[in-house]
Design a protein around this motif. Structure first.
Motif, PDB file in Angstrom:
ATOM      1  N   GLU A  61       0.830  -1.300  -0.089  1.00  0.00           N
ATOM      2  CA  GLU A  61      -0.131   0.162   0.068  1.00  0.00           C
ATOM      3  C   GLU A  61       0.659   1.287   0.167  1.00  0.00           C
ATOM      4  OE1 GLU A  61      -2.672  -0.276   3.128  1.00  0.00           O
ATOM      5  OE2 GLU A  61      -4.010  -1.496   2.308  1.00  0.00           O
ATOM      6  N   LEU A  62       0.470   2.079  -1.103  1.00  0.00           N
ATOM      7  CA  LEU A  62       1.063   3.476  -0.872  1.00  0.00           C
ATOM      8  C   LEU A  62      -0.030   4.410  -0.413  1.00  0.00           C
ATOM      9  CD1 LEU A  62       3.112   3.407  -4.662  1.00  0.00           C
ATOM     10  CD2 LEU A  62       3.998   3.115  -2.119  1.00  0.00           C
ATOM     11  N   GLU A  63       0.448   5.208   0.207  1.00  0.00           N
ATOM     12  CA  GLU A  63      -0.433   6.470   0.721  1.00  0.00           C
ATOM     13  C   GLU A  63      -0.250   7.550  -0.113  1.00  0.00           C
ATOM     14  OE1 GLU A  63      -1.509   8.991   4.574  1.00  0.00           O
ATOM     15  OE2 GLU A  63      -1.508   6.838   4.737  1.00  0.00           O
ATOM     16  N   ILE A  64      -1.126   8.052  -0.673  1.00  0.00           N
ATOM     17  CA  ILE A  64      -1.117   9.639  -1.423  1.00  0.00           C
ATOM     18  C   ILE A  64      -1.652  10.796  -0.805  1.00  0.00           C
ATOM     19  CG2 ILE A  64      -1.546  10.575  -3.609  1.00  0.00           C
ATOM     20  CD1 ILE A  64      -1.656   7.579  -4.873  1.00  0.00           C
ATOM     21  N   ARG A  65      -1.029  11.602  -0.382  1.00  0.00           N
ATOM     22  CA  ARG A  65      -1.422  12.939   0.298  1.00  0.00           C
ATOM     23  C   ARG A  65      -1.361  13.844  -0.499  1.00  0.00           C
ATOM     24  NH1 ARG A  65       1.495  12.340   6.226  1.00  0.00           N
ATOM     25  NH2 ARG A  65       0.354  10.436   6.816  1.00  0.00           N
ATOM     26  N   ALA A  66      -2.556  14.388  -0.960  1.00  0.00           N
ATOM     27  CA  ALA A  66      -2.479  15.800  -1.588  1.00  0.00           C
ATOM     28  C   ALA A  66      -3.030  16.804  -0.672  1.00  0.00           C
ATOM     29  CB  ALA A  66      -3.771  15.191  -2.704  1.00  0.00           C
ATOM     30  N   ARG A  67      -2.217  17.963  -1.050  1.00  0.00           N
ATOM     31  CA  ARG A  67      -2.732  19.091  -0.025  1.00  0.00           C
ATOM     32  C   ARG A  67      -2.235  20.371  -0.674  1.00  0.00           C
ATOM     33  NH1 ARG A  67       1.729  21.258   2.986  1.00  0.00           N
ATOM     34  NH2 ARG A  67       3.457  19.951   3.027  1.00  0.00           N
ATOM     35  N   SER A  68      -2.613  21.291  -0.004  1.00  0.00           N
ATOM     36  CA  SER A  68      -1.967  22.884  -0.503  1.00  0.00           C
ATOM     37  C   SER A  68      -0.696  23.148   0.005  1.00  0.00           C
ATOM     38  CB  SER A  68      -2.978  23.781  -0.184  1.00  0.00           C
ATOM     39  OG  SER A  68      -2.092  25.350  -0.275  1.00  0.00           O
ATOM     40  N   TYR A  69       0.384  23.757  -0.711  1.00  0.00           N
ATOM     41  CA  TYR A  69       1.740  24.027  -0.209  1.00  0.00           C
ATOM     42  C   TYR A  69       1.561  24.884   0.826  1.00  0.00           C
ATOM     43  CZ  TYR A  69       6.788  25.061  -0.136  1.00  0.00           C
ATOM     44  OH  TYR A  69       7.909  25.348   0.419  1.00  0.00           O
ATOM     45  N   GLY A  70       0.545  26.076   0.794  1.00  0.00           N
ATOM     46  CA  GLY A  70       0.569  27.172   1.591  1.00  0.00           C
ATOM     47  C   GLY A  70      -0.327  26.570   2.896  1.00  0.00           C
ATOM     48  N   SER A  71      -0.089  26.924   4.025  1.00  0.00           N
ATOM     49  CA  SER A  71      -1.147  26.538   5.070  1.00  0.00           C
ATOM     50  C   SER A  71      -2.413  27.350   5.060  1.00  0.00           C
ATOM     51  CB  SER A  71      -0.525  26.891   6.451  1.00  0.00           C
ATOM     52  OG  SER A  71      -0.232  28.020   6.553  1.00  0.00           O
TER      53      SER A  71
END
Length: 85
Positions: A61-71
């Motif tokens: 299992e690979l976990e893919i984390r997608a988010r914004s670079y800026g908080s």
């Protein structure tokens, strides 16, 4: 979560017009810690979108984390996973 095979090549792309995309891919260790194996903020020739070309090092299992670079940034985005080159 993506079930990867050893040596499998993947391209993962996160695109947004609302935020600065940031991708991180890794595995969860037995002690519940995330071990990152690849990340990308801004892909060459793709603006603020994030693109990862990855060869899966270990099966599982690979976990893919997608988010914004800026908080604190929020917005719509698309996440695309396809066979790599």
């Amino acid at each position: 979560i993506y079930q990867g095979a050893v040596g499998e090549r993947l391209t993962i792309r996160m695109a947004s017009e609302d935020l600065d995309s940031y991708l991180s891919v890794g595995v969860m260790e037995s002690d519940d810690r995330f071990r990152e194996i690849a990340s990308n903020d801004d892909a060459p020739e793709d603006g603020l979108n994030a693109v990862l070309d990855l060869t899966v090092p270990d099966g599982g299992e690979l976990e893919i984390r997608a988010r914004s670079y800026g908080s604190g940034a929020v917005g719509d985005y698309t996440l695309e996973l396809r066979p790599g080159r």
